[in-house]
Design a protein around this motif. Structure first.
Motif, PDB file in Angstrom:
ATOM      1  N   PRO A 148      59.089 139.145  39.226  1.00 17.71           N
ATOM      2  CA  PRO A 148      57.933 139.200  39.593  1.00 17.71           C
ATOM      3  C   PRO A 148      57.595 137.734  38.739  1.00 17.71           C
ATOM      4  N   TRP A 149      56.353 137.133  38.987  1.00 15.16           N
ATOM      5  CA  TRP A 149      55.619 136.008  38.442  1.00 15.16           C
ATOM      6  C   TRP A 149      55.179 136.180  37.131  1.00 15.16           C
ATOM      7  N   ASN A 150      54.451 137.062  36.351  1.00 17.02           N
ATOM      8  CA  ASN A 150      54.205 136.835  35.174  1.00 17.02           C
ATOM      9  C   ASN A 150      54.741 136.859  34.026  1.00 17.02           C
ATOM     10  N   TYR A 154      61.107 136.205  30.677  1.00 14.75           N
ATOM     11  CA  TYR A 154      61.498 137.527  29.490  1.00 14.75           C
ATOM     12  C   TYR A 154      62.235 138.881  30.896  1.00 14.75           C
ATOM     13  N   LEU A 155      61.489 139.659  31.750  1.00 15.88           N
ATOM     14  CA  LEU A 155      61.654 140.036  32.902  1.00 15.88           C
ATOM     15  C   LEU A 155      63.245 140.338  33.064  1.00 15.88           C
ATOM     16  N   LEU A 156      63.575 138.634  34.012  1.00 14.86           N
ATOM     17  CA  LEU A 156      64.815 138.567  33.993  1.00 14.86           C
ATOM     18  C   LEU A 156      65.698 138.766  33.046  1.00 14.86           C
ATOM     19  N   GLY A 204      63.427 131.672  45.971  1.00 17.26           N
ATOM     20  CA  GLY A 204      63.250 131.233  47.192  1.00 17.26           C
ATOM     21  C   GLY A 204      62.559 132.551  47.684  1.00 17.26           C
ATOM     22  N   LEU A 205      61.998 132.265  48.998  1.00 14.16           N
ATOM     23  CA  LEU A 205      60.902 133.802  49.321  1.00 14.16           C
ATOM     24  C   LEU A 205      61.051 134.735  49.268  1.00 14.16           C
ATOM     25  N   GLY A 206      59.987 135.503  48.764  1.00 21.51           N
ATOM     26  CA  GLY A 206      60.467 137.037  48.468  1.00 21.51           C
ATOM     27  C   GLY A 206      61.441 137.726  50.687  1.00 21.51           C
ATOM     28  N   GLY A 207      59.811 136.743  51.259  1.00 22.50           N
ATOM     29  CA  GLY A 207      60.763 137.537  52.813  1.00 22.50           C
ATOM     30  C   GLY A 207      62.134 137.073  52.965  1.00 22.50           C
ATOM     31  N   GLU A 208      62.178 135.826  52.407  1.00 18.41           N
ATOM     32  CA  GLU A 208      63.428 135.352  53.221  1.00 18.41           C
ATOM     33  C   GLU A 208      65.044 135.728  52.082  1.00 18.41           C
ATOM     34  N   PHE A 224      64.472 145.763  40.971  1.00 17.71           N
ATOM     35  CA  PHE A 224      63.211 144.590  41.215  1.00 17.71           C
ATOM     36  C   PHE A 224      62.257 145.218  40.189  1.00 17.71           C
ATOM     37  N   THR A 225      61.794 144.520  39.835  1.00 12.88           N
ATOM     38  CA  THR A 225      60.203 144.577  39.091  1.00 12.88           C
ATOM     39  C   THR A 225      59.036 143.389  40.011  1.00 12.88           C
ATOM     40  N   GLY A 226      58.080 144.262  40.515  1.00 15.83           N
ATOM     41  CA  GLY A 226      56.888 143.335  41.293  1.00 15.83           C
ATOM     42  C   GLY A 226      56.412 144.118  41.812  1.00 15.83           C
ATOM     43  N   GLY A 227      55.740 144.793  42.610  1.00 15.97           N
ATOM     44  CA  GLY A 227      54.592 144.503  43.556  1.00 15.97           C
ATOM     45  C   GLY A 227      55.554 146.161  44.481  1.00 15.97           C
ATOM     46  N   VAL A 229      53.678 147.781  46.507  1.00 16.10           N
ATOM     47  CA  VAL A 229      53.924 148.036  47.675  1.00 16.10           C
ATOM     48  C   VAL A 229      55.643 146.511  48.482  1.00 16.10           C
ATOM     49  N   THR A 230      55.968 145.992  47.893  1.00 16.38           N
ATOM     50  CA  THR A 230      57.582 145.251  47.831  1.00 16.38           C
ATOM     51  C   THR A 230      57.946 146.568  47.949  1.00 16.38           C
ATOM     52  N   GLY A 231      58.115 146.972  46.757  1.00 13.87           N
ATOM     53  CA  GLY A 231      59.101 147.936  45.859  1.00 13.87           C
ATOM     54  C   GLY A 231      59.281 149.305  46.942  1.00 13.87           C
ATOM     55  N   ILE A 281      49.299 141.189  33.190  1.00 13.95           N
ATOM     56  CA  ILE A 281      50.783 142.269  32.259  1.00 13.95           C
ATOM     57  C   ILE A 281      50.201 143.445  33.220  1.00 13.95           C
ATOM     58  N   CYS A 282      51.401 143.583  33.639  1.00 18.42           N
ATOM     59  CA  CYS A 282      51.435 145.374  34.264  1.00 18.42           C
ATOM     60  C   CYS A 282      51.210 146.665  33.556  1.00 18.42           C
ATOM     61  N   LEU A 283      51.373 146.227  32.207  1.00 21.73           N
ATOM     62  CA  LEU A 283      50.844 147.235  30.821  1.00 21.73           C
ATOM     63  C   LEU A 283      49.224 147.193  30.739  1.00 21.73           C
ATOM     64  N   VAL A 396      44.042 145.529  40.250  1.00 20.88           N
ATOM     65  CA  VAL A 396      43.624 143.850  40.121  1.00 20.88           C
ATOM     66  C   VAL A 396      44.537 142.888  39.986  1.00 20.88           C
ATOM     67  N   PHE A 397      45.128 143.377  38.415  1.00 25.25           N
ATOM     68  CA  PHE A 397      46.204 141.923  38.302  1.00 25.25           C
ATOM     69  C   PHE A 397      45.115 141.428  37.255  1.00 25.25           C
ATOM     70  N   GLY A 398      44.975 141.139  37.304  1.00 25.66           N
ATOM     71  CA  GLY A 398      43.370 139.635  36.621  1.00 25.66           C
ATOM     72  C   GLY A 398      43.022 140.298  35.060  1.00 25.66           C
TER      73      GLY A 398
HETATM   74  P1  NAD Z   1      55.486 140.784  44.330  1.00 26.48           P
HETATM   75  O1  NAD Z   1      56.165 142.560  44.880  1.00 26.48           O
HETATM   76  O2  NAD Z   1      54.565 140.033  45.204  1.00 26.48           O
HETATM   77  O3  NAD Z   1      56.976 139.696  44.337  1.00 26.48           O
HETATM   78  C1  NAD Z   1      58.058 140.342  43.673  1.00 26.48           C
HETATM   79  C2  NAD Z   1      60.060 139.962  43.728  1.00 26.48           C
HETATM   80  O4  NAD Z   1      60.068 140.267  44.719  1.00 26.48           O
HETATM   81  C3  NAD Z   1      59.966 138.031  43.852  1.00 26.48           C
HETATM   82  O5  NAD Z   1      60.612 137.546  43.780  1.00 26.48           O
HETATM   83  C4  NAD Z   1      59.588 138.248  45.231  1.00 26.48           C
HETATM   84  O6  NAD Z   1      59.706 137.456  45.873  1.00 26.48           O
HETATM   85  C5  NAD Z   1      60.917 139.291  45.661  1.00 26.48           C
HETATM   86  N1  NAD Z   1      60.506 140.099  47.380  1.00 26.48           N
HETATM   87  C6  NAD Z   1      58.825 139.646  47.710  1.00 26.48           C
HETATM   88  N2  NAD Z   1      59.527 140.467  48.830  1.00 26.48           N
HETATM   89  C7  NAD Z   1      60.555 140.818  48.845  1.00 26.48           C
HETATM   90  C8  NAD Z   1      61.609 141.728  49.749  1.00 26.48           C
HETATM   91  N3  NAD Z   1      61.155 142.113  51.421  1.00 26.48           N
HETATM   92  N4  NAD Z   1      62.870 142.014  49.543  1.00 26.48           N
HETATM   93  C9  NAD Z   1      63.503 141.673  48.503  1.00 26.48           C
HETATM   94  N5  NAD Z   1      62.610 140.667  47.280  1.00 26.48           N
HETATM   95  C10 NAD Z   1      61.772 140.480  47.634  1.00 26.48           C
HETATM   96  O7  NAD Z   1      55.068 141.094  42.500  1.00 26.48           O
HETATM   97  P2  NAD Z   1      54.616 139.639  42.242  1.00 26.48           P
HETATM   98  O8  NAD Z   1      53.369 140.197  42.814  1.00 26.48           O
HETATM   99  O9  NAD Z   1      55.326 138.601  41.713  1.00 26.48           O
HETATM  100  O10 NAD Z   1      54.197 140.754  40.482  1.00 26.48           O
HETATM  101  C11 NAD Z   1      53.103 141.542  40.384  1.00 26.48           C
HETATM  102  C12 NAD Z   1      53.614 142.162  40.656  1.00 26.48           C
HETATM  103  O11 NAD Z   1      54.443 142.815  39.820  1.00 26.48           O
HETATM  104  C13 NAD Z   1      52.127 143.526  40.276  1.00 26.48           C
HETATM  105  O12 NAD Z   1      51.543 144.553  40.969  1.00 26.48           O
HETATM  106  C14 NAD Z   1      52.413 144.050  38.276  1.00 26.48           C
HETATM  107  O13 NAD Z   1      52.172 145.296  38.343  1.00 26.48           O
HETATM  108  C15 NAD Z   1      53.874 144.095  39.232  1.00 26.48           C
HETATM  109  N6  NAD Z   1      54.799 144.385  37.605  1.00 26.48           N
HETATM  110  C16 NAD Z   1      55.495 144.772  37.223  1.00 26.48           C
HETATM  111  C17 NAD Z   1      56.316 145.702  36.002  1.00 26.48           C
HETATM  112  C18 NAD Z   1      56.573 146.588  35.339  1.00 26.48           C
HETATM  113  O14 NAD Z   1      57.161 147.091  34.080  1.00 26.48           O
HETATM  114  N7  NAD Z   1      56.570 148.141  36.007  1.00 26.48           N
HETATM  115  C19 NAD Z   1      56.305 144.146  35.149  1.00 26.48           C
HETATM  116  C20 NAD Z   1      55.709 143.234  35.743  1.00 26.48           C
HETATM  117  C21 NAD Z   1      54.637 143.111  36.772  1.00 26.48           C
END
Ligand code: NAD
Length: 492
Positions: A148-150, A154-156, A204-208, A224-227, A229-231, A281-283, A396-398
């Motif tokens: 993700p972007w936050n 470091y996360l990579l 590139g973009l997540g959906g692509e 994967f680290t991110g939201g 919904v994406t997870g 920060i997710c924490l 909220v993530f803000g």
């Molecule tokens: P996001 O889920 O929108 O995107 C994360 C990554 O997933 C991006 O690289 C995006 O391009 C990619 N992505 C999007 N759709 C995809 C798909 N269909 N297939 C594959 N990849 C796809 O999240 P974000 O807005 O970048 O990050 C914020 C979220 O990350 C928050 O919910 C936050 O809590 C979470 N987060 C969690 C942790 C943790 O350790 N638990 C750490 C940091 C951030």
């Protein structure tokens, strides 16, 4: 302006379609870098390169791989200031934070796993005089790493380091909003002399690009680290393919303040745990529960401290909070606050844009509180509605927190556990028995007591419920990025 390129098979290349999109500097709203809009064909080339590199890399001795990790760490150190500046311009985080947290930790992640690798022993179990078994930890193949972007670089690095340490190769897809430092990392990896194809970057973009990576048949594991919904979407894609999957997702973390807290000592850290990195920060603790006896005095002190936080130019050393990452994210945060206000929550400070900042996606540190704090039956009813509201349930993530009172340990444990998330929780108390007792009852992957975001990389990290699947950490990352094979030998 910088135009980024993919890093495939040891070479920087343009996306096949020649398309790019703009990534903005959130402090100025101007274009910061142009990012390749890669597609499935770019991902396929990167996966093919990673697949071709796998046998050579996985057969190298562990010490040799560890030395490469150390070289990458040294390369990060050598470009630390440039990385910190890029991270700040890309994400909006204060450069001072990137320079003291993100970038040193990125280098440390490589050194840490180099150390783990050098000192690892495998398990062996004699059964009787003529038979014994041992475990081989074997690399799996090409890892798809999505971040993700936050905490971009470091996360990579927390994923790349264990993946390649244990002999895998990888294709990395950084967030489309913060790709700059990943690009610099690709240069560092090239300059460290890592064999070509071991680490590949596709922007590139997540959906692509992200979706293509997740779907690719030659990628047997996705970290994967991110939201959330994406997870969930990624889970749906990879489950039928039986891929290994690690998910680090969102949080709605409770901060619990007991009346015996040493506030003089801890207030600044409690405030920091709410607003560091703009609350992105997710924490970060976004639901603050305070024992009713000290609710008024705590809230007053917390609000005073929050008002003193300096919001402004992220390159300025004095800045504590920069802008939010994007216009869309700012609008999302504004939407949460508007809805909370409409439901009758009081805004104790913040609630909008700082008046002195005309450009950039800034939002003030914001503290909200439920309407009634007394114990009258009417007050209790409105507290109940508050606890069920969106601002208390959704991430909220803000830089927005709520402060609410509680009366008993059981009540606050129930409130803390009441969301679909379970990433972390923080307790502030001088009582060791309260700390142990409450920590045991909380639904969270990590519980901090009188501290926050202290990380020992040897410990498991991850979330329960909708905050994730699996753990990262010394043993956990090694287990994720390897398969255990038991070899049983009879030798009579
Ligand atoms: P996001 O889920 O929108 O995107 C994360 C990554 O997933 C991006 O690289 C995006 O391009 C990619 N992505 C999007 N759709 C995809 C798909 N269909 N297939 C594959 N990849 C796809 O999240 P974000 O807005 O970048 O990050 C914020 C979220 O990350 C928050 O919910 C936050 O809590 C979470 N987060 C969690 C942790 C943790 O350790 N638990 C750490 C940091 C951030």
């Amino acid at each position: 302006m910088i135009r980024l390129s993919n890093f495939v098979d040891g070479t920087h290349v343009a996306p096949e379609n020649g398309k790019y999109f703009a990534s903005l500097n959130p402090a100025t709203e101007e274009v910061h870098v142009e990012v390749p809009r890669s597609e499935a064909s770019d991902v396929s080339k990167a996966v093919a390169a990673a697949k071709a590199a796998f046998s050579g890399w996985s057969e190298r001795r562990a010490e040799v791989r560890a030395d490469f990790l150390d070289k990458i760490a040294a390369g990060i150190d050598a470009r630390a200031e440039e990385l910190a500046r890029a991270e700040s311009l890309d994400q909006g985080k204060p450069m001072s934070l990137a320079a003291t947290l993100d970038i040193p930790r990125a280098a440390h992640n490589f050194r840490f796993f180099a150390g783990v690798l050098r000192h690892e022993l495998s398990v062996a179990a004699p059964m009787d005089r003529s038979m014994f078994s041992y475990v081989r930890r074997e690399p799996i193949g090409v890892a798809g790493l999505i971040s993700p972007w936050n905490l971009p670089v470091y996360l990579l690095t927390w994923k790349i380091a264990p993946a390649i340490a244990y002999g895998n190769t990888c294709v990395v897809k950084p967030s489309e909003m913060t790709s700059h430092t990943a690009f610099i990392l690709s240069e560092i990896i090239r300059d460290a002399g890592l064999p070509r194809g071991v680490v590949n970057f596709v922007f590139g973009l997540g959906g692509e690009a992200g979706q293509a990576l997740v779907e690719h048949k030659d990628v047997p594991m996705i970290s994967f680290t991110g939201g959330t919904v994406t997870g969930r979407k990624i889970s749906e894609t990879v489950a039928p393919q039986m891929k290994k999957l690690s998910l680090e997702l969102g949080g709605k973390n409770p901060t619990i303040v007991f009346k015996d807290v040493n506030l003089k000592k801890h207030l600044k850290m409690i405030v920091r745990s709410a607003f560091l990195n703009q609350g992105e920060i997710c924490l970060c603790g976004s639901r603050i529960y305070v024992e009713r006896d000290i609710y008024e005095s705590f809230t007053e002190a917390f609000v005073k401290e929050a008002r003193e936080l300096i919001v402004g130019d992220p390159l300025d050393k004095a800045t504590f909070m920069g802008p939010l990452v994007s216009k869309e994210h700012l609008e999302k945060v504004q939407g949460f606050v508007a809805e909370a206000k409409a439901q009758g929550l009081r805004v104790l400070t913040g609630g909008g844009r700082p008046e002195n900042l005309k450009n950039g996606f800034y939002f003030s540190p914001t503290v909200l509180a439920p309407e009634a704090t007394g114990k009258s039956s009417e007050g209790m009813a409105s507290e109940k509605a508050f606890h069920a509201s969106k601002i208390q349930s959704d991430e909220v993530f803000g830089p927005v927190v709520t402060i609410a009172p509680f009366d008993s340990e059981n009540e606050v444990v129930g409130l803390a556990n009441s969301t679909k998330y379970g990433l972390s929780a923080t307790l502030w108390t001088d009582s060791l028995s309260t700390a142990h007792g409450v920590a045991a009852k909380l639904h969270a992957g990590t519980v901090w007591v009188n501290t926050w975001m202290s990380r020992d990389l040897r410990m498991p990290f991850g979330g329960v419920k909708e905050s994730g699947l699996g753990r990262e950490g010394q043993l956990d990352s090694v287990h994720f990025f390897t398969e255990a094979k038991t070899v049983c030998i009879r030798h009579d």
